[in-house]
Structures are given as C-alpha cells and as structure tokens.
Design a protein around this motif. Structure first.
Motif, PDB file in Angstrom:
ATOM      1  N   TYR A 133       0.832  -1.344  -0.077  1.00  0.00           N
ATOM      2  CA  TYR A 133       0.158  -0.458  -0.178  1.00  0.00           C
ATOM      3  C   TYR A 133       1.240   1.229  -0.066  1.00  0.00           C
ATOM      4  O   TYR A 133       0.776   2.136  -1.080  1.00  0.00           O
ATOM      5  CB  TYR A 133      -1.142  -0.152   0.741  1.00  0.00           C
ATOM      6  N   GLN A 134       1.637   1.047   0.827  1.00  0.00           N
ATOM      7  CA  GLN A 134       2.471   2.661   0.445  1.00  0.00           C
ATOM      8  C   GLN A 134       3.110   2.956  -0.620  1.00  0.00           C
ATOM      9  O   GLN A 134       3.254   3.462  -0.352  1.00  0.00           O
ATOM     10  CB  GLN A 134       4.231   2.261   1.743  1.00  0.00           C
ATOM     11  N   ALA A 135       3.804   1.686  -1.601  1.00  0.00           N
ATOM     12  CA  ALA A 135       4.407   1.748  -2.661  1.00  0.00           C
ATOM     13  C   ALA A 135       3.234   2.285  -3.431  1.00  0.00           C
ATOM     14  O   ALA A 135       3.263   3.199  -4.691  1.00  0.00           O
ATOM     15  CB  ALA A 135       4.707   0.488  -3.171  1.00  0.00           C
ATOM     16  N   LEU A 136       2.248   2.126  -3.581  1.00  0.00           N
ATOM     17  CA  LEU A 136       0.873   1.958  -4.273  1.00  0.00           C
ATOM     18  C   LEU A 136       0.756   3.776  -3.916  1.00  0.00           C
ATOM     19  O   LEU A 136       0.356   4.333  -5.539  1.00  0.00           O
ATOM     20  CB  LEU A 136      -0.279   1.279  -4.035  1.00  0.00           C
ATOM     21  N   ILE A 137       1.087   4.474  -2.363  1.00  0.00           N
ATOM     22  CA  ILE A 137      -0.003   6.338  -1.939  1.00  0.00           C
ATOM     23  C   ILE A 137       1.954   6.719  -3.296  1.00  0.00           C
ATOM     24  O   ILE A 137       1.281   7.231  -3.855  1.00  0.00           O
ATOM     25  CB  ILE A 137       0.027   6.202  -0.778  1.00  0.00           C
ATOM     26  N   LYS A 138       2.721   6.447  -2.644  1.00  0.00           N
ATOM     27  CA  LYS A 138       3.760   7.411  -3.152  1.00  0.00           C
ATOM     28  C   LYS A 138       3.689   6.990  -4.796  1.00  0.00           C
ATOM     29  O   LYS A 138       4.250   7.979  -5.628  1.00  0.00           O
ATOM     30  CB  LYS A 138       5.439   6.388  -3.078  1.00  0.00           C
ATOM     31  N   LYS A 139       3.462   5.901  -5.447  1.00  0.00           N
ATOM     32  CA  LYS A 139       3.544   5.633  -6.719  1.00  0.00           C
ATOM     33  C   LYS A 139       2.539   6.562  -7.454  1.00  0.00           C
ATOM     34  O   LYS A 139       2.746   7.675  -8.305  1.00  0.00           O
ATOM     35  CB  LYS A 139       3.229   4.865  -6.950  1.00  0.00           C
ATOM     36  N   THR A 140       1.257   6.612  -6.885  1.00  0.00           N
ATOM     37  CA  THR A 140       0.629   7.623  -7.162  1.00  0.00           C
ATOM     38  C   THR A 140       0.364   8.816  -7.163  1.00  0.00           C
ATOM     39  O   THR A 140      -0.355  10.388  -7.908  1.00  0.00           O
ATOM     40  CB  THR A 140      -1.419   7.102  -6.520  1.00  0.00           C
ATOM     41  N   TYR A 141       0.304   9.427  -5.836  1.00  0.00           N
ATOM     42  CA  TYR A 141       0.495  10.685  -5.399  1.00  0.00           C
ATOM     43  C   TYR A 141       2.265  11.545  -5.080  1.00  0.00           C
ATOM     44  O   TYR A 141       2.234  12.649  -4.988  1.00  0.00           O
ATOM     45  CB  TYR A 141      -0.470  10.915  -3.558  1.00  0.00           C
ATOM     46  N   LYS A 142       3.064  10.817  -5.664  1.00  0.00           N
ATOM     47  CA  LYS A 142       4.123  11.379  -5.715  1.00  0.00           C
ATOM     48  C   LYS A 142       5.250  11.847  -4.477  1.00  0.00           C
ATOM     49  O   LYS A 142       6.005  11.866  -4.354  1.00  0.00           O
ATOM     50  CB  LYS A 142       4.220  11.944  -7.701  1.00  0.00           C
ATOM     51  N   THR A 143       4.409  13.018  -4.136  1.00  0.00           N
ATOM     52  CA  THR A 143       4.810  13.571  -3.301  1.00  0.00           C
ATOM     53  C   THR A 143       4.068  13.279  -1.959  1.00  0.00           C
ATOM     54  O   THR A 143       2.553  13.336  -1.858  1.00  0.00           O
ATOM     55  CB  THR A 143       5.161  15.206  -3.523  1.00  0.00           C
ATOM     56  N   SER A 144       4.936  14.054   0.018  1.00  0.00           N
ATOM     57  CA  SER A 144       4.412  14.118   0.438  1.00  0.00           C
ATOM     58  C   SER A 144       2.815  15.367   0.945  1.00  0.00           C
ATOM     59  O   SER A 144       1.970  14.928   0.448  1.00  0.00           O
ATOM     60  CB  SER A 144       4.923  14.148   2.153  1.00  0.00           C
ATOM     61  N   GLY A 145       3.215  16.251   0.020  1.00  0.00           N
ATOM     62  CA  GLY A 145       2.538  17.018  -0.076  1.00  0.00           C
ATOM     63  C   GLY A 145       0.913  16.981  -0.737  1.00  0.00           C
ATOM     64  O   GLY A 145       0.040  17.481  -0.806  1.00  0.00           O
ATOM     65  N   GLU A 146       0.897  16.111  -2.535  1.00  0.00           N
ATOM     66  CA  GLU A 146      -0.125  16.216  -3.093  1.00  0.00           C
ATOM     67  C   GLU A 146      -1.066  15.079  -1.948  1.00  0.00           C
ATOM     68  O   GLU A 146      -2.027  15.492  -2.001  1.00  0.00           O
ATOM     69  CB  GLU A 146       0.174  15.087  -3.675  1.00  0.00           C
ATOM     70  N   TYR A 147       0.070  14.279  -1.382  1.00  0.00           N
ATOM     71  CA  TYR A 147      -1.139  13.010  -0.708  1.00  0.00           C
ATOM     72  C   TYR A 147      -1.861  13.809   0.605  1.00  0.00           C
ATOM     73  O   TYR A 147      -2.872  13.528   1.590  1.00  0.00           O
ATOM     74  CB  TYR A 147      -0.162  11.689  -0.112  1.00  0.00           C
ATOM     75  N   ARG A 148      -1.207  14.408   1.275  1.00  0.00           N
ATOM     76  CA  ARG A 148      -1.782  15.773   2.310  1.00  0.00           C
ATOM     77  C   ARG A 148      -2.496  16.323   1.500  1.00  0.00           C
ATOM     78  O   ARG A 148      -4.380  16.050   2.584  1.00  0.00           O
ATOM     79  CB  ARG A 148      -0.567  16.116   2.427  1.00  0.00           C
ATOM     80  N   ARG A 149      -2.898  16.808   0.637  1.00  0.00           N
ATOM     81  CA  ARG A 149      -4.176  17.887  -0.138  1.00  0.00           C
ATOM     82  C   ARG A 149      -4.766  17.174  -0.141  1.00  0.00           C
ATOM     83  O   ARG A 149      -6.348  17.679   0.103  1.00  0.00           O
ATOM     84  CB  ARG A 149      -3.510  17.953  -1.293  1.00  0.00           C
ATOM     85  N   PHE A 150      -4.748  15.717  -0.360  1.00  0.00           N
ATOM     86  CA  PHE A 150      -5.955  14.781  -0.618  1.00  0.00           C
ATOM     87  C   PHE A 150      -6.509  14.730   0.993  1.00  0.00           C
ATOM     88  O   PHE A 150      -8.044  14.263   0.922  1.00  0.00           O
ATOM     89  CB  PHE A 150      -5.602  13.506  -1.458  1.00  0.00           C
ATOM     90  N   LEU A 151      -5.292  14.628   2.467  1.00  0.00           N
ATOM     91  CA  LEU A 151      -6.044  13.752   3.021  1.00  0.00           C
ATOM     92  C   LEU A 151      -6.876  15.255   3.988  1.00  0.00           C
ATOM     93  O   LEU A 151      -7.758  14.972   4.312  1.00  0.00           O
ATOM     94  CB  LEU A 151      -4.358  13.270   3.912  1.00  0.00           C
ATOM     95  N   THR A 152      -6.379  16.145   2.885  1.00  0.00           N
ATOM     96  CA  THR A 152      -7.263  17.277   3.980  1.00  0.00           C
ATOM     97  C   THR A 152      -8.718  16.863   3.617  1.00  0.00           C
ATOM     98  O   THR A 152      -9.625  17.412   4.464  1.00  0.00           O
ATOM     99  CB  THR A 152      -6.158  18.783   3.379  1.00  0.00           C
ATOM    100  N   LYS A 153      -8.546  17.495   2.221  1.00  0.00           N
ATOM    101  CA  LYS A 153      -9.890  17.049   1.203  1.00  0.00           C
ATOM    102  C   LYS A 153     -10.549  16.066   1.926  1.00  0.00           C
ATOM    103  O   LYS A 153     -12.415  15.700   2.090  1.00  0.00           O
ATOM    104  CB  LYS A 153      -9.694  17.005   0.058  1.00  0.00           C
ATOM    105  N   LEU A 154     -10.164  15.084   2.235  1.00  0.00           N
ATOM    106  CA  LEU A 154     -11.164  14.098   2.841  1.00  0.00           C
ATOM    107  C   LEU A 154     -11.964  14.218   4.165  1.00  0.00           C
ATOM    108  O   LEU A 154     -12.792  14.170   4.724  1.00  0.00           O
ATOM    109  CB  LEU A 154     -10.547  12.898   3.048  1.00  0.00           C
ATOM    110  N   ALA A 155     -10.474  15.455   4.874  1.00  0.00           N
ATOM    111  CA  ALA A 155     -10.963  15.376   6.614  1.00  0.00           C
ATOM    112  C   ALA A 155     -12.417  16.311   5.972  1.00  0.00           C
ATOM    113  O   ALA A 155     -13.197  16.213   7.148  1.00  0.00           O
ATOM    114  CB  ALA A 155     -10.092  15.483   7.081  1.00  0.00           C
ATOM    115  N   GLN A 156     -11.977  17.113   5.135  1.00  0.00           N
ATOM    116  CA  GLN A 156     -13.274  18.141   5.208  1.00  0.00           C
ATOM    117  C   GLN A 156     -14.283  17.511   4.240  1.00  0.00           C
ATOM    118  O   GLN A 156     -14.907  18.410   5.273  1.00  0.00           O
ATOM    119  CB  GLN A 156     -12.380  19.397   4.330  1.00  0.00           C
ATOM    120  N   ALA A 157     -14.600  16.289   4.123  1.00  0.00           N
ATOM    121  CA  ALA A 157     -16.176  15.872   3.969  1.00  0.00           C
ATOM    122  C   ALA A 157     -16.390  15.168   4.428  1.00  0.00           C
ATOM    123  O   ALA A 157     -17.829  15.319   4.698  1.00  0.00           O
ATOM    124  CB  ALA A 157     -16.103  14.805   2.334  1.00  0.00           C
ATOM    125  N   GLU A 158     -15.680  14.430   5.512  1.00  0.00           N
ATOM    126  CA  GLU A 158     -15.774  13.413   6.841  1.00  0.00           C
ATOM    127  C   GLU A 158     -16.221  13.730   7.686  1.00  0.00           C
ATOM    128  O   GLU A 158     -17.224  14.672   8.466  1.00  0.00           O
ATOM    129  CB  GLU A 158     -14.823  13.254   7.595  1.00  0.00           C
TER     130      GLU A 158
END
Length: 199
Positions: A133-158
């Motif tokens: 899963y870690q490799a999958l996330i890194k390959k898909t999102y490239k950077t921690s900033g990009e992944y964090r942006r998704f997680l922030t949007k998810l937190a807002q939706a929740e």
C-alpha cells in the motif's frame, strides 16, 4: 489467479479496514478492570459483560467508518473493470431529495460528496500497481504534499457529514465529544501515515 486490479483492490481494502479498526480502538472507551471488580465476583461478571459490549462497539464503529469507503471502492472497481460510469452508490443514502427535509438533503449531499472524493482517490490507486500500500500511495501521489492535500479534502468531507449527522440525529454533548475525538484521532493517524510513507 488474481489480476493486478484485484490485488490492488485487496491492498486498499486491507488498509481501510486496518485504519478503521485502529481508529475504533483509540476512540471507543475500553472498560477498566478495577480492584473492586476483582474482589467481588458479581462485579467481575459485570466487567466481562462490559468487555463483550466493548468488542461489539468496536466492530460496529469500524463498520460505520468503512461504509462510505466500501461504496466508493465498489463503484471504482466497477468502473475500472467495466469501463462504464457507475453511480449506484447514490441509492445507498435513503429517500430521493424531493421527498426529504432540508437537513436530510444536506446530509445526503455531504455523504455523496464524501463517496465521490473517495471514489476518485480509489480510481487513481486502481490504475496503478505497487508491491504494498505504501508503494502504491507513493507511486500515485508522488509527494507527501500531494497526498496531504487529498487527506485534507477527505477530512473536510468527513467533517461535513459529521456536522449534518450531529445536527440531525446526534445532538448530545457526548456525541459531539466522540465526533471531536474521532476527527482528532483520524488526523493523528493520517499524519503518522504520511510520515511513515514519505519519510
């Protein structure tokens, strides 16, 4: 033999289940074994009953956490395998908008927005492959900033869903405290995840 898509789907599902179980473990209060319960056998029986209730609460809580994720994952898998748009998840949230009160419509809209955000995330992941899963996330999102942006949007939706649920169905201060603890715990777990995944 499982296809790459099925393997990726299983990887995502395992991660979401583990996240939900860990969130439940940290949010749901575990009954403490006090000295009185040890000294008096009837209280020990009471403690055992409370522990069983706690286990049930953990399972129920974890199922609630993954409900929208299951809808989003199944829809993403359907689109990935069939190549056709899927919107069946919209039927999972009750009555049609024209038949509902304004508060229910807001809740319905927030729930669909959360599922659609998750579905877009899962569609990205299902198009990629990774050894874990870690490799999958890194390959898909490239950077921690990009992944964090998704997680922030998810937190807002929740949060939007939680706000409507608290307003309509769970108005007690206890429910608000649990909701706050859920949000804080989920943020903490996701911060740990980002650090573990991206260093």
């Amino acid at each position: 033999m499982a296809t790459a898509t099925q393997q990726t789907y299983q990887m995502i599902w395992d991660h979401e289940q583990n996240f939900a179980k860990e969130l439940a473990r940290r949010v749901v209060e575990k009954p403490r074994l006090t000295v009185w319960r040890v000294l008096f056998p009837p209280l020990l029986v009471y403690h055992y009953v409370k522990l069983r209730e706690y286990q049930t609460d953990l399972e129920t809580f974890a199922k609630g956490v993954v409900r929208s994720k299951i809808l989003a994952m199944e829809s993403a898998l359907e689109e990935t395998t069939s190549g056709k748009k899927d919107g069946t998840y919209k039927n999972a949230f009750g009555a049609k908008e024209s038949e509902s009160a304004p508060g229910e419509i807001r809740l319905h809209t927030a729930q669909i927005a959360e599922v659609e955000l998750l579905k877009a995330h899962y569609l990205k992941l299902l198009r990629d492959t990774g050894s874990n899963y870690q490799a999958l996330i890194k390959k898909t999102y490239k950077t921690s900033g990009e992944y964090r942006r998704f997680l922030t949007k998810l937190a807002q939706a929740e949060d939007a869903v939680q706000k409507e649920v608290l307003h309509l169905h769970q108005t007690s201060t206890t429910a608000q405290a649990v909701s706050r603890k859920m949000r804080e715990t989920a943020k903490s777990l996701r911060d740990q995840e980002v650090k573990a995944f991206f260093g």
